[in-house]
Write a protein that holds these residues in place. Structure first.
Motif, mmCIF file in Angstrom:
data_model
loop_
_atom_site.group_PDB
_atom_site.id
_atom_site.type_symbol
_atom_site.label_atom_id
_atom_site.label_comp_id
_atom_site.label_asym_id
_atom_site.label_seq_id
_atom_site.Cartn_x
_atom_site.Cartn_y
_atom_site.Cartn_z
ATOM 1 N N GLY A 34 0.967 -1.289 0.013
ATOM 2 C CA GLY A 34 0.120 0.009 -0.038
ATOM 3 C C GLY A 34 0.805 1.317 -0.152
ATOM 4 O O GLY A 34 0.748 2.005 -0.836
ATOM 5 N N PRO A 35 1.977 1.399 0.799
ATOM 6 C CA PRO A 35 2.588 2.579 0.844
ATOM 7 C C PRO A 35 3.448 2.679 -0.472
ATOM 8 O O PRO A 35 3.816 3.747 -0.798
ATOM 9 C CB PRO A 35 3.446 2.479 2.130
ATOM 10 C CG PRO A 35 2.713 1.573 3.140
ATOM 11 C CD PRO A 35 1.979 0.569 2.292
ATOM 12 N N TRP A 95 2.677 1.872 -3.359
ATOM 13 C CA TRP A 95 1.747 2.318 -4.232
ATOM 14 C C TRP A 95 1.546 3.807 -4.476
ATOM 15 O O TRP A 95 1.517 4.497 -5.403
ATOM 16 C CB TRP A 95 0.529 1.412 -4.355
ATOM 17 C CG TRP A 95 -0.561 1.934 -5.362
ATOM 18 C CD1 TRP A 95 -1.694 2.631 -5.362
ATOM 19 C CD2 TRP A 95 -0.580 1.688 -6.933
ATOM 20 N NE1 TRP A 95 -2.292 3.070 -6.467
ATOM 21 C CE2 TRP A 95 -1.601 2.452 -7.543
ATOM 22 C CE3 TRP A 95 0.513 1.134 -7.596
ATOM 23 C CZ2 TRP A 95 -1.890 2.397 -8.887
ATOM 24 C CZ3 TRP A 95 0.165 1.144 -8.891
ATOM 25 C CH2 TRP A 95 -0.859 1.619 -9.795
ATOM 26 N N ARG A 96 1.260 4.351 -3.332
ATOM 27 C CA ARG A 96 0.996 5.510 -2.841
ATOM 28 C C ARG A 96 2.211 6.515 -3.070
ATOM 29 O O ARG A 96 2.277 7.663 -3.504
ATOM 30 C CB ARG A 96 0.453 5.753 -1.452
ATOM 31 C CG ARG A 96 -0.890 5.223 -1.140
ATOM 32 C CD ARG A 96 -1.517 5.867 0.069
ATOM 33 N NE ARG A 96 -0.595 5.204 1.225
ATOM 34 C CZ ARG A 96 -0.910 4.146 1.913
ATOM 35 N NH1 ARG A 96 -2.001 3.354 1.337
ATOM 36 N NH2 ARG A 96 -0.483 3.626 2.939
ATOM 37 N N ASN A 97 3.434 6.078 -3.098
ATOM 38 C CA ASN A 97 4.894 6.695 -2.918
ATOM 39 C C ASN A 97 5.416 6.057 -4.617
ATOM 40 O O ASN A 97 6.600 6.339 -4.745
ATOM 41 C CB ASN A 97 5.753 6.150 -2.093
ATOM 42 C CG ASN A 97 6.715 7.309 -1.705
ATOM 43 O OD1 ASN A 97 6.703 8.411 -2.294
ATOM 44 N ND2 ASN A 97 7.768 6.725 -1.206
ATOM 45 N N ARG A 98 4.516 5.502 -5.315
ATOM 46 C CA ARG A 98 5.224 5.141 -6.812
ATOM 47 C C ARG A 98 5.907 6.019 -7.503
ATOM 48 O O ARG A 98 6.931 5.689 -8.185
ATOM 49 C CB ARG A 98 4.186 4.121 -7.537
ATOM 50 C CG ARG A 98 2.903 5.261 -8.019
ATOM 51 C CD ARG A 98 1.917 4.314 -8.577
ATOM 52 N NE ARG A 98 0.781 5.318 -9.059
ATOM 53 C CZ ARG A 98 -0.048 5.797 -8.281
ATOM 54 N NH1 ARG A 98 -0.177 5.564 -7.194
ATOM 55 N NH2 ARG A 98 -1.170 6.433 -9.018
ATOM 56 N N GLN A 105 10.406 1.254 2.774
ATOM 57 C CA GLN A 105 10.230 1.192 1.521
ATOM 58 C C GLN A 105 11.560 0.682 0.724
ATOM 59 O O GLN A 105 11.527 0.095 -0.229
ATOM 60 C CB GLN A 105 9.411 2.397 0.915
ATOM 61 C CG GLN A 105 8.332 2.640 1.498
ATOM 62 C CD GLN A 105 7.360 3.727 1.202
ATOM 63 O OE1 GLN A 105 7.796 4.180 -0.158
ATOM 64 N NE2 GLN A 105 6.637 4.186 1.836
#
Length: 313
Positions: A64-65, A67-70, A194
């Motif tokens: 999840g993190p 994807w948000r920080n992709r 990450q």
């Protein structure tokens, strides 16, 4: 009643020192695991399996993190991939390979050279000034390592050369030192967990071709190898990383790096207890001189050439 004086914000709490200490305890345990794995499973296989385990355990909380920080991850992807190659593929696989032909104590002493190698590579990559501690510490550490690998004789080390396991461990330490220098050079603002997850994924891709080419029987999972993989994946990859990251956050990288000097002491203790390794005088003398050299590198920061190098910058 008057208020008590505020604590000095620059003085870390005593509990903060437990983070790097227990990280080094786990690191010493990983050296012992490397020795146990040398006769049980291929270095390529245990490196591959530990990365699979890391990704399986971290995926539920990291996808999840990520994807948000992709967008940020995409910008730094090749740097993260190279970091994974150095720290999680090369360092680990070379360490396991070194364990096949050198002792756990030797491995730990060579690993403790990482701060010295980091300082040398910082001069080459980052253009940092050469310090008196770097020169004096480098000479002492080099002499200590020669005395160690020569088993108490400098002439024996020079005439017969360095053992393959010690050389592989030195290459592993150099790859980890380069990893640290590049992280400082790139200054990526990717959150630590990450970054670790992406590095593990990249390292797994690097290891995949070698894993596929392993001969039959070299990558078996059984009652002997599963605990080793579990320790390597959970203890020395996830928990160790958490402790070290938290230690750096609370104490800073310089204070934490000094704890690496405990690695040979703890590893030698564990090796005597669990591996029944014999402790010789050349371990104490060679390892002690090496560690004094590393401490000099870390503590004596006076530039060798005064301020001339800074003036040119």
């Amino acid at each position: 009643m008057s208020a008590s004086p505020a604590a000095n914000p620059h003085t870390p709490a005593l509990s903060a020192f437990f983070y790097p200490f227990f990280a080094i305890v786990l690191w010493a345990g990983n050296v012992i695991v490397s020795k146990l794995a040398a006769s049980a499973i291929s270095p390529t296989a245990i490196t591959f399996y530990r990365l699979v385990l890391v990704l399986l355990l971290m995926s539920p909380v990291m996808l999840g993190p990520l994807w948000r920080n992709r967008a940020m991850i995409r910008r730094h992807l090749w740097k993260l991939a190279l970091s994974g190659l150095l720290a999680m593929a090369l360092f680990q696989s070379l360490s396991y390979r070194a364990a096949e032909s050198t002792t756990a104590t030797n491995m730990a002493i060579v690993t403790a050279l990482i701060p010295l190698l980091t300082a040398i590579l910082s001069v080459m990559v980052l253009g940092e000034a050469i310090t008196l501690g770097m020169v004096g510490g480098g000479i002492l550490s080099f002499g200590g390592i020669l005395y160690l690998v020569g088993q108490g004789s400098l002439t024996a080390a020079l005439s017969s050369g360095v053992h393959l396991g010690d050389l592989l461990m030195l290459l592993a330490a150099a790859s980890y030192a380069l990893y640290g220098v590049l992280l400082k050079h790139w200054k990526m603002n990717v959150p630590a967990w990450q970054a670790i997850y992406i590095q593990a994924g990249a390292a797994l891709l690097f290891m995949l071709p070698m894993f596929v080419m392993l001969p039959p029987g070299a990558a078996e999972l059984d009652a002997r190898t599963l605990p080793l993989i579990a320790y390597a994946g959970i203890g020395s990859s996830i928990i160790l990383s958490f402790l070290w990251i938290e230690g750096v956050k609370q104490l800073g990288p310089n204070r934490c790096s000094i704890f690496i000097n405990l690695l040979p002491v703890l590893t030698a203790l564990f090796a005597v207890i669990w591996l029944r390794d014999a402790m010789h005088a050349y371990h104490v003398i060679g390892g002690g001189v090496t560690l004094i050299g590393v401490l000099l590198t870390q503590t004596v920061q006076k530039p060798l050439f005064g301020n001339r190098m800074q003036a040119k910058a």
